[in-house]
Scaffold this motif. Sequence first.
Motif, PDB file in Angstrom:
ATOM      1  N   VAL A 181       0.836  -1.196   0.000  1.00  0.00           N
ATOM      2  CA  VAL A 181       0.000   0.000   0.000  1.00  0.00           C
ATOM      3  C   VAL A 181       0.874   1.249   0.000  1.00  0.00           C
ATOM      4  O   VAL A 181       1.838   1.344   0.752  1.00  0.00           O
ATOM      5  N   ASP A 182       0.519   2.201  -0.833  1.00  0.00           N
ATOM      6  CA  ASP A 182       1.156   3.514  -0.849  1.00  0.00           C
ATOM      7  C   ASP A 182       0.387   4.383   0.142  1.00  0.00           C
ATOM      8  O   ASP A 182      -0.594   5.019  -0.210  1.00  0.00           O
ATOM      9  N   VAL A 183       0.836   4.409   1.381  1.00  0.00           N
ATOM     10  CA  VAL A 183       0.093   5.126   2.413  1.00  0.00           C
ATOM     11  C   VAL A 183       0.095   6.629   2.217  1.00  0.00           C
ATOM     12  O   VAL A 183      -0.713   7.335   2.801  1.00  0.00           O
ATOM     13  N   GLY A 184       0.962   7.138   1.363  1.00  0.00           N
ATOM     14  CA  GLY A 184       0.961   8.556   1.066  1.00  0.00           C
ATOM     15  C   GLY A 184      -0.287   8.987   0.318  1.00  0.00           C
ATOM     16  O   GLY A 184      -0.563  10.170   0.202  1.00  0.00           O
ATOM     17  N   HIS A 185      -1.042   8.038  -0.196  1.00  0.00           N
ATOM     18  CA  HIS A 185      -2.263   8.352  -0.926  1.00  0.00           C
ATOM     19  C   HIS A 185      -3.515   7.819  -0.226  1.00  0.00           C
ATOM     20  O   HIS A 185      -4.574   7.748  -0.818  1.00  0.00           O
ATOM     21  N   VAL A 186      -3.371   7.430   1.032  1.00  0.00           N
ATOM     22  CA  VAL A 186      -4.524   6.909   1.766  1.00  0.00           C
ATOM     23  C   VAL A 186      -5.301   8.062   2.394  1.00  0.00           C
ATOM     24  O   VAL A 186      -4.729   8.940   3.032  1.00  0.00           O
ATOM     25  N   SER A 187      -6.598   8.040   2.179  1.00  0.00           N
ATOM     26  CA  SER A 187      -7.498   9.024   2.786  1.00  0.00           C
ATOM     27  C   SER A 187      -8.632   8.272   3.460  1.00  0.00           C
ATOM     28  O   SER A 187      -9.254   7.416   2.845  1.00  0.00           O
ATOM     29  N   LEU A 188      -8.853   8.591   4.704  1.00  0.00           N
ATOM     30  CA  LEU A 188      -9.955   7.994   5.453  1.00  0.00           C
ATOM     31  C   LEU A 188     -11.008   9.067   5.689  1.00  0.00           C
ATOM     32  O   LEU A 188     -10.689  10.174   6.121  1.00  0.00           O
ATOM     33  N   PHE A 189     -12.242   8.734   5.392  1.00  0.00           N
ATOM     34  CA  PHE A 189     -13.334   9.688   5.506  1.00  0.00           C
ATOM     35  C   PHE A 189     -14.183   9.352   6.722  1.00  0.00           C
ATOM     36  O   PHE A 189     -14.399   8.184   7.027  1.00  0.00           O
ATOM     37  N   GLY A 190     -14.650  10.365   7.402  1.00  0.00           N
ATOM     38  CA  GLY A 190     -15.474  10.167   8.580  1.00  0.00           C
ATOM     39  C   GLY A 190     -15.922  11.492   9.144  1.00  0.00           C
ATOM     40  O   GLY A 190     -16.167  12.447   8.409  1.00  0.00           O
ATOM     41  N   GLU A 191     -15.970  11.544  10.460  1.00  0.00           N
ATOM     42  CA  GLU A 191     -16.446  12.737  11.147  1.00  0.00           C
ATOM     43  C   GLU A 191     -15.420  13.134  12.196  1.00  0.00           C
ATOM     44  O   GLU A 191     -15.030  12.316  13.035  1.00  0.00           O
ATOM     45  N   CYS A 192     -14.986  14.385  12.140  1.00  0.00           N
ATOM     46  CA  CYS A 192     -13.969  14.863  13.079  1.00  0.00           C
ATOM     47  C   CYS A 192     -14.562  15.041  14.482  1.00  0.00           C
ATOM     48  O   CYS A 192     -15.788  15.122  14.648  1.00  0.00           O
ATOM     49  N   GLY A 193     -13.682  15.126  15.448  1.00  0.00           N
ATOM     50  CA  GLY A 193     -14.113  15.297  16.833  1.00  0.00           C
ATOM     51  C   GLY A 193     -14.902  16.572  17.070  1.00  0.00           C
ATOM     52  O   GLY A 193     -15.875  16.584  17.843  1.00  0.00           O
ATOM     53  N   ASP A 194     -14.525  17.669  16.394  1.00  0.00           N
ATOM     54  CA  ASP A 194     -15.256  18.935  16.554  1.00  0.00           C
ATOM     55  C   ASP A 194     -16.693  18.805  16.083  1.00  0.00           C
ATOM     56  O   ASP A 194     -17.617  19.289  16.735  1.00  0.00           O
ATOM     57  N   CYS A 195     -16.899  18.144  14.940  1.00  0.00           N
ATOM     58  CA  CYS A 195     -18.263  17.978  14.415  1.00  0.00           C
ATOM     59  C   CYS A 195     -19.067  17.032  15.303  1.00  0.00           C
ATOM     60  O   CYS A 195     -20.261  17.278  15.553  1.00  0.00           O
ATOM     61  N   ARG A 196     -18.434  15.994  15.791  1.00  0.00           N
ATOM     62  CA  ARG A 196     -19.129  15.056  16.681  1.00  0.00           C
ATOM     63  C   ARG A 196     -19.539  15.764  17.967  1.00  0.00           C
ATOM     64  O   ARG A 196     -20.637  15.575  18.485  1.00  0.00           O
ATOM     65  N   GLU A 197     -18.632  16.617  18.473  1.00  0.00           N
ATOM     66  CA  GLU A 197     -18.908  17.350  19.695  1.00  0.00           C
ATOM     67  C   GLU A 197     -20.036  18.356  19.485  1.00  0.00           C
ATOM     68  O   GLU A 197     -20.898  18.527  20.348  1.00  0.00           O
ATOM     69  N   ALA A 198     -20.048  19.003  18.335  1.00  0.00           N
ATOM     70  CA  ALA A 198     -21.088  19.992  18.034  1.00  0.00           C
ATOM     71  C   ALA A 198     -22.474  19.348  17.914  1.00  0.00           C
ATOM     72  O   ALA A 198     -23.484  19.987  18.215  1.00  0.00           O
ATOM     73  N   GLN A 199     -22.513  18.100  17.498  1.00  0.00           N
ATOM     74  CA  GLN A 199     -23.778  17.388  17.358  1.00  0.00           C
ATOM     75  C   GLN A 199     -24.297  16.858  18.695  1.00  0.00           C
ATOM     76  O   GLN A 199     -25.472  16.571  18.830  1.00  0.00           O
ATOM     77  N   ALA A 200     -23.396  16.727  19.661  1.00  0.00           N
ATOM     78  CA  ALA A 200     -23.775  16.143  20.951  1.00  0.00           C
ATOM     79  C   ALA A 200     -24.592  17.078  21.791  1.00  0.00           C
ATOM     80  O   ALA A 200     -24.898  18.167  21.613  1.00  0.00           O
TER      81      ALA A 200
END
Length: 141
Positions: free
Chosen positions: A122-141
């Motif tokens: 795997v070329d980890v220099g091109h790996v992107s993981l998509f999700g929800e950041c802590g700030d957005c999760r906190e804002a939704q709580a």
Amino acid sequence: MSATSLAEMLRERGLRLTPQRQLILEAVHELGHATPEQIHHTVRERAAGVNITTVYRTLELLEDLSLVSHTHLSHGSPTYHPAGEDQHVHLVCRNCGSVDEVDPAVMLPVTEQLNADRAFRVDVGHVSLFGECGDCREAQA
């Protein structure tokens, strides 16, 4: 990279250092992770005559010179960042669009498993993981 070093690299390829090339490289360093459109916007604040085609061509040249690299953080334009940085995995928030970086060691279990099972590196220099950041999760709580 200094303007002198960039000028020398370009001269070795029979090219010259133009103000546009210098501005585009500076914008990549300034912005960190940016699309060609974002780079264009930043450059146009300093030099109104630079068009988007010049930005794309210059980014290709700078990538050929190993001064910038790109990754795909969405279905849109590639995102460029300065080369020479340590490889990193991109964490992209689907809500706010923020991009964070983590050490590629977090991918070791996956990359080692893929190498063992499939002889796939795997070329980890091109790996992107998509999700929800802590700030957005906190804002939704």
